[in-house]
Design a protein around this motif. Structure first.
Motif, mmCIF file in Angstrom:
data_model
loop_
_atom_site.group_PDB
_atom_site.id
_atom_site.type_symbol
_atom_site.label_atom_id
_atom_site.label_comp_id
_atom_site.label_asym_id
_atom_site.label_seq_id
_atom_site.Cartn_x
_atom_site.Cartn_y
_atom_site.Cartn_z
ATOM 1 N N LYS B 141 0.828 -1.210 0.000
ATOM 2 C CA LYS B 141 0.000 0.000 0.000
ATOM 3 C C LYS B 141 0.864 1.263 0.000
ATOM 4 O O LYS B 141 0.594 2.217 -0.728
ATOM 5 C CB LYS B 141 -0.936 0.020 1.217
ATOM 6 N N ILE B 144 2.350 1.735 -3.465
ATOM 7 C CA ILE B 144 1.352 2.235 -4.420
ATOM 8 C C ILE B 144 1.125 3.725 -4.226
ATOM 9 O O ILE B 144 1.083 4.503 -5.182
ATOM 10 C CB ILE B 144 0.010 1.467 -4.264
ATOM 11 N N ILE B 149 1.485 4.391 -8.144
ATOM 12 C CA ILE B 149 1.539 3.259 -9.066
ATOM 13 C C ILE B 149 0.252 3.158 -9.892
ATOM 14 O O ILE B 149 -0.850 3.167 -9.339
ATOM 15 C CB ILE B 149 1.747 1.951 -8.278
ATOM 16 N N ALA B 152 1.205 -2.470 -12.825
ATOM 17 C CA ALA B 152 1.889 -3.457 -11.990
ATOM 18 C C ALA B 152 2.021 -4.757 -12.743
ATOM 19 O O ALA B 152 1.264 -5.041 -13.673
ATOM 20 C CB ALA B 152 1.116 -3.676 -10.690
ATOM 21 N N LEU B 168 -5.980 -5.652 -8.101
ATOM 22 C CA LEU B 168 -5.277 -4.499 -8.673
ATOM 23 C C LEU B 168 -6.136 -3.842 -9.747
ATOM 24 O O LEU B 168 -6.219 -2.609 -9.830
ATOM 25 C CB LEU B 168 -3.924 -4.942 -9.243
ATOM 26 N N ILE B 173 -5.506 -0.205 -11.336
ATOM 27 C CA ILE B 173 -4.109 -0.359 -11.764
ATOM 28 C C ILE B 173 -4.064 -1.285 -12.989
ATOM 29 O O ILE B 173 -4.711 -2.323 -12.998
ATOM 30 C CB ILE B 173 -3.263 -0.932 -10.597
#
Lengths: 447, 447
Positions: B141, B144, B149, B152, B168, B173
């Motif tokens: 966390k 990110i 982020i 990924a 995600l 993400i």
């Protein structure tokens, strides 16, 4: 060639015919159905009104024509009016041609079903309906469309009444629910039933308890409490009575309420006469006690048993019913199995109550589920179980049903290896916890 | 007063401590946990990243402080580094103070769990993570948030990798999934796995099969196929190895893969030494064959067995596992139980496949569900079962699990009295139909 006559062509009768034909390509099968239609999903009728069954014809599983292709004769509008088991004949009334004839059988399968009850004040009221057949569905739909119905009265708050109310609401019709009792849905424990009134209110249903319709004049119904309500359409859902008058004098044994008594082979007391469906009395699976359960699972299972019996395989037995059932009522699912609350009085028992989230408690969308088990004091047998919640109720009642049918006790529930992942359960599921609680209670009782 | 030492304070260890305290208010209990946290829902970790677990602290079930209130001593950052069962002592390393001491026990409970595997190319890569503990969650966390982020890489398409990928995506993400194998999720039959690729594509996940990361440089990862991909965050989910190195020389028997062998009382081969959780080998419930199942249900059950054993009630046994499991992958639910596909080769069997709607087929929102059962040729035992669909999968696998644990065969499935109403099932449920098909196949085999 053996000749089979089946009385009634809806769930039990049609399924038995289909099963029998599958096992025995030769046997002569005739279905007499007093109504217009055979083999439709009558549990699905309310859902077509509400719109969840998009097309009416989706409810039709088979027709006289599709049965003819399998060499099964179907005579609709043919009512069997008497049975003579000693001579192996039935008396048949051809309703459309108003003539009566006798037909001989080697095997007779009775699947007459039930007649929906109607209160006296609704007899001969043109806008009063029941919903028990496809014909009824068509009448109701026609009435809604022709009269542009926007308000309706539902009579009765058993499962049919509740399903009707819900589906009328889904259709955008304002509903008044008139119920003679002070409680909604008697099969559920009164201390677990609060949500019914809350749900009805939040859906805008106007509920009139402890009263009944005594008169209908035009579009107005008068209640026994003096109130007058708008009633341009009335649908009664107050249960069924077995349609077994035609068996009077046949010597076939009925119970006090008119249900046909059957044994574990689906046989009545008369050789060659079987019975299936809503009009039969059978036994509980888990205790030695007669019961009648007007539900489709038992009809399908009995159809399999009877068709095997007639085909010569008597090893397949009907092992009795738990009466496992579920209804959806808006966001809620309500499921029970086993003895009724009044019947429990004959069995020394203790109660295990457990509430837990349906999935891992930390999941944002987890919701509570409430399980109650009535447990035999001596043997830990689950005599009755109730599950209520808004998600995952059907799963828990089916697990309980499978568990009990194989002899699992309340304590054994601790040992059911549930599939755990946060979206589905806790590592110790709600049923595991009922098991652990039952173990503790049992220890205390037998200390 | 008897002294209990528990090695490892997450699922198995913490649950055993809690159970034991409930049964025995007096016994002396100490938990040594090498990490920072105890008793958190590690199955829920991915769901906090995806947002379905709103608050991180909801994942914490107990703390050293809450255990202290129940008179259970918890020492975090304390690693047990050796066990001497003959002298009934353990060697403990106090990590923060870098000191080592011996502690004596009457009962030792091993719950060391597993270590997540990491591929060599990811060692010492600052943006490479695993997700096996609350510490890992906090690191991920933080990464990110600090690095903002938006892309990924997930390594591995087993259940951890798939759950990570899904969560995600839910967090917005963009995910690249790198999987060394040619198939997604090996535990599922390859001919039933098509939907994985379809689902991954429709969710915008970039899938790289049959390759692996060989080098990471800055924010770029190089794959064995030569491809370079953006990798500002990498999460590996490629399984665990049992964390049992510290038992070397203890005389406690491990299997070839390093799992601790246990008997039906949760006992190892050394008196007074029990084991629970992801690092143990136990037996299948339905066949006589060892198995290790890193799932929470078994850990909770074994915690109950061990705490009863230590408290003097040896009647409670661990009856083995079916390995009942389920994962959610976006809209799909995938559940299996029983033997693995390779293990099935040792058991003569036939296969029953059945697809049916999860509810009455005429309901607009009914969806197909696919059940496969591998059935023992001689006895009809269900050796392995698979259920795949988008709704109602958890229900069917749990019914199967309950059924098999009580000795129900594939044929007996026909006789499970399901709760039928159109929103929940057909009158003959998908499992009933598997039963009827098994009956037919069995007849043909034994003709």
């Amino acid at each position: 060639m053996a000749k089979v006559i089946i009385v009634g062509g809806v769930a039990g009768g049609a399924t038995t015919a289909a099963q029998l034909r599958r096992i025995d390509p030769e046997i002569d099968i005739t279905i007499y159905e007093k109504g217009r239609d055979i083999s439709y999903g009558n549990c699905g009728l309310p859902y077509h009104i509400g719109g969840e069954v998009a097309e009416r014809d989706q409810l039709v599983a088979a027709t006289p024509e599709s049965f003819a292709e399998r060499d099964v004769t179907v005579e609709i509008f043919h009512e069997v009016t008497a049975v003579d088991p000693d001579n192996r004949t039935v008396q048949v009334k051809d309703i459309r041609n108003d003539r009566t004839f006798d037909a001989a059988y080697d095997y007779l399968i009775l699947s007459p079903g039930g007649s929906p009850r109607l209160i006296p004040a609704l007899l001969d009221v043109p806008q009063a309906f029941v919903l028990h057949s496809l014909e009824h569905l068509d009448e109701i739909k026609a009435h809604i469309e022709e009269k542009n119905i926007t308000r309706a009265v539902v009579v009765g708050a058993g499962y049919i009444g509740l399903e009707m109310a819900e589906n009328l609401v889904h259709r955008g019709i304002e509903v008044t629910l008139v119920h003679r009792d002070t409680e909604i849905y008697r099969p559920l424990e009164s201390d677990m039933s609060d949500f019914f009134m809350e749900e009805l209110k939040s859906r805008g249903v106007d509920v009139k308890l402890d009263t009944e319709i005594v008169e209908v004049s035009g579009d107005t119904a008068t209640l026994s409490n003096g109130e007058k309500i708008e009633a341009p359409m009335i649908i009664a859902g107050i249960g069924i009575t077995p349609r077994t008058d035609f068996l009077e004098g046949s010597g076939i044994i009925l119970n006090d309420e008119g249900y046909i008594c059957t044994d574990k082979h689906g046989c009545t007391n008369k050789e060659g006469v079987y019975a299936v469906g809503d009009a039969i009395e059978t036994n509980y699976h888990h205790v030695d006690r007669p019961v009648h359960v007007a539900l489709a699972w038992g009809a399908h299972r009995m159809a399999y048993v009877i068709s095997n019996q007639i085909s010569g395989d008597s090893s397949v037995c009907f092992e009795g019913l738990l009466g496992t059932n579920i209804i959806r009522f808006f966001d809620y699912d309500i499921a029970t199995l086993g003895l009724t609350e009044p019947e429990l009085a004959d069995y020394p028992h203790f109660v295990v109550d457990h509430r837990q989230k349906n999935k891992a408690g930390y999941m944002s969308d987890s919701v509570p589920i409430h399980v109650r088990a009535y447990v035999g004091k001596d043997d830990g047998k689950i005599l009755r179980a109730v599950v209520v919640g808004t998600e995952g109720v059907d799963k828990r009642i089916d697990i309980l049903s499978a568990h009990i049918r194989l002899g699992g006790t309340a304590m054994d529930l601790a040992n059911i290896e549930v599939a755990y992942s946060p979206p589905y359960s806790s590592p110790k599921s709600v049923l595991n916890m009922v098991g652990y609680k039952a173990i503790e209670k049992m220890k205390k009782i037998h200390e």
